[in-house]
Design an enzyme around this catalytic site. Structure first.
Site, PDB file in Angstrom:
ATOM      1  N   LEU A 162       0.860  -1.168   0.000  1.00 57.32           N
ATOM      2  CA  LEU A 162       0.000   0.000   0.000  1.00 57.32           C
ATOM      3  C   LEU A 162       0.901   1.223   0.000  1.00 57.32           C
ATOM      4  O   LEU A 162       1.974   1.215   0.605  1.00 57.32           O
ATOM      5  CB  LEU A 162      -0.896   0.032   1.246  1.00 57.32           C
ATOM      6  CG  LEU A 162      -1.936  -1.088   1.399  1.00 57.32           C
ATOM      7  CD1 LEU A 162      -2.700  -0.914   2.708  1.00 57.32           C
ATOM      8  CD2 LEU A 162      -2.904  -1.108   0.220  1.00 57.32           C
ATOM      9  N   ASP A 163       0.475   2.280  -0.660  1.00 56.24           N
ATOM     10  CA  ASP A 163       1.249   3.515  -0.628  1.00 56.24           C
ATOM     11  C   ASP A 163       1.373   4.012   0.809  1.00 56.24           C
ATOM     12  O   ASP A 163       0.539   3.703   1.670  1.00 56.24           O
ATOM     13  CB  ASP A 163       0.558   4.589  -1.475  1.00 56.24           C
ATOM     14  CG  ASP A 163       0.549   4.254  -2.955  1.00 56.24           C
ATOM     15  OD1 ASP A 163       1.427   3.491  -3.390  1.00 56.24           O
ATOM     16  OD2 ASP A 163      -0.344   4.750  -3.664  1.00 56.24           O
ATOM     17  N   LYS A 164       2.374   4.809   1.046  1.00 55.70           N
ATOM     18  CA  LYS A 164       2.630   5.330   2.388  1.00 55.70           C
ATOM     19  C   LYS A 164       1.383   5.935   3.019  1.00 55.70           C
ATOM     20  O   LYS A 164       1.057   5.657   4.181  1.00 55.70           O
ATOM     21  CB  LYS A 164       3.742   6.389   2.323  1.00 55.70           C
ATOM     22  CG  LYS A 164       3.991   7.115   3.631  1.00 55.70           C
ATOM     23  CD  LYS A 164       5.052   8.190   3.483  1.00 55.70           C
ATOM     24  CE  LYS A 164       5.241   8.974   4.778  1.00 55.70           C
ATOM     25  NZ  LYS A 164       6.260  10.047   4.637  1.00 55.70           N
ATOM     26  N   THR A 166      -1.781   5.551   2.145  1.00 57.30           N
ATOM     27  CA  THR A 166      -2.996   4.729   2.075  1.00 57.30           C
ATOM     28  C   THR A 166      -3.044   3.847   3.317  1.00 57.30           C
ATOM     29  O   THR A 166      -2.050   3.225   3.681  1.00 57.30           O
ATOM     30  CB  THR A 166      -2.995   3.855   0.807  1.00 57.30           C
ATOM     31  OG1 THR A 166      -3.002   4.696  -0.348  1.00 57.30           O
ATOM     32  CG2 THR A 166      -4.226   2.953   0.775  1.00 57.30           C
ATOM     33  N   ARG A 267      -5.507   5.621  -7.731  1.00 60.65           N
ATOM     34  CA  ARG A 267      -5.252   7.058  -7.816  1.00 60.65           C
ATOM     35  C   ARG A 267      -5.232   7.530  -9.269  1.00 60.65           C
ATOM     36  O   ARG A 267      -5.813   8.572  -9.611  1.00 60.65           O
ATOM     37  CB  ARG A 267      -3.918   7.371  -7.125  1.00 60.65           C
ATOM     38  CG  ARG A 267      -3.905   7.001  -5.656  1.00 60.65           C
ATOM     39  CD  ARG A 267      -2.501   6.981  -5.064  1.00 60.65           C
ATOM     40  NE  ARG A 267      -1.890   8.303  -5.056  1.00 60.65           N
ATOM     41  CZ  ARG A 267      -0.634   8.535  -4.700  1.00 60.65           C
ATOM     42  NH1 ARG A 267       0.159   7.521  -4.347  1.00 60.65           N
ATOM     43  NH2 ARG A 267      -0.152   9.760  -4.707  1.00 60.65           N
TER      44      ARG A 267
END
Length: 340
Positions: A162-164, A166, A267
């Site tokens: 997961l992105d930082k 998120t 995104r």
């Protein structure tokens, strides 16, 4: 008589320096001499030949950090061409990257665990894997501290990211067999992943929409991803199902289901249809409703346990910042909406 490649050194370090291996606690200086066989080589390649117990990646880091000198002059370019007879000193010291894969006591919100795997609810702001700018304090560091077996697995058992900024659910393997099985499940699209997203602009049209658009590196900005034309740019197919959950004049609450797992997929797809995530500045969003991080939360994760065959379904409630954002916009949310 031809000069041979040689290295004059103090006793060798005990451990190899590479991703995943600890570095020496203290620095060690070694003298180096370029022989005729390495004449014209890149500096980093020459040092690999002279100090073979260390990785090229680590030696490049040292060069760029100013740890290599020649006649007192610091050499900072790994691609610098060396000549026979040149000599200098290299300081073998820890670098941020060489120390990245170390256990750190980081609180983990574990939703489920057994001998084979764990499911974790990741908070926004936690980086999943060490990378430039974040060589410590990551989920991987926390996993290494929590489970001694994690050090035996690639990426400490992390099979997806997961992105930082998120938040939400991730599955992590605890054994090699489980890791290989989970990777196969994800590749075969047998792991169901749903996200809640708060996006700019009110939703119009049908409540459900499939975005089937390939994603690749943005040709105009290499720091971003973008929907691309595969006939002109490199990329991979990507598909996201998007469903409206709530709507208002300022924006919309959406459920997004991944059918593929491309970098920044949700995104990019939401931005491509005119609904960038709130606070996602990289893709056209802006801070709003009190949010300073991209408004994306992995709310539901479902898959068949690869070792036991048990059907598993996990849900993670919205974090406080997203709940406050919904209240600010007058939007309601029912966790049962997470079910597709």
């Amino acid at each position: 008589m031809k000069e041979s490649n040689s290295i004059i050194s103090t006793p060798p370090a005990d451990e190899e320096l590479d991703d995943g291996v600890d570095s020496p606690v203290e620095a060690e200086s070694r003298a180096w001499i370029i022989g005729e066989a390495l004449h014209g080589s890149r500096l980093d390649r020459a040092l690999v030949e002279l100090i073979p117990e260390f990785s090229r990646s680590y030696l490049q880091q040292l060069i760029e950090a100013g740890a290599v000198t020649q006649n007192g002059v610091t050499l900072r370019k790994p691609a610098l061409k060396v000549k026979a007879g040149e000599h200098g000193v290299i300081e073998l010291r820890p670098t941020p990257q060489s120390q990245a894969f170390k256990p750190e006591a980081i609180p983990l919100q574990i939703v489920f665990e057994d001998p084979h795997l764990m499911v974790i609810n990741k908070p926004a702001g936690l980086v999943v894997h060490p990378a430039p700018g974040n060589w410590s304090g990551t989920l991987l560091n926390g996993l290494l501290a929590y489970d001694t077996q994690a050090a035996q697995l690639p990426r400490a058992g992390i099979v997806h990211r997961l992105d930082k900024d998120t938040s939400g659910l991730m599955v992590v393997a605890r054994t090699r067999a489980t890791m290989e099985a989970l990777v196969r499940l994800i590749a075969q699209r047998e792991v169901s992943r749903q996200y809640v997203a708060l996006a700019h602009h009110p939703w119009h049209g049908p409540s459900r929409r499939d975005v089937d658009a390939p994603i690749g590196r943005d040709p105009r900005n290499r720091l971003r991803m973008a929907v691309v034309d595969l006939a002109r740019h490199a990329g991979k197919p990507a598909r996201t199902s998007i469903e409206q959950l709530a709507n208002c004049e300022l924006g919309c609450l959406l459920r997004c289901t991944l059918h593929t797992g491309r970098t920044h997929q949700i995104r990019v797809h939401l931005a491509s249809i005119g609904h960038p995530l709130v606070a996602d500045e990289l893709y056209g969003g802006a801070a709003a409703a009190g949010l300073q991080r991209q408004a994306l939360h992995a709310c539901r994760l479902a898959f068949t346990h690869p070792m036991t065959g048990q059907a598993l379904v996990f849900r993670a409630p919205l974090p406080d910042d997203l709940q406050r954002a919904l209240q600010a916009w007058g939007l309601g949310y029912n966790a049962k909406q997470d079910d597709p």
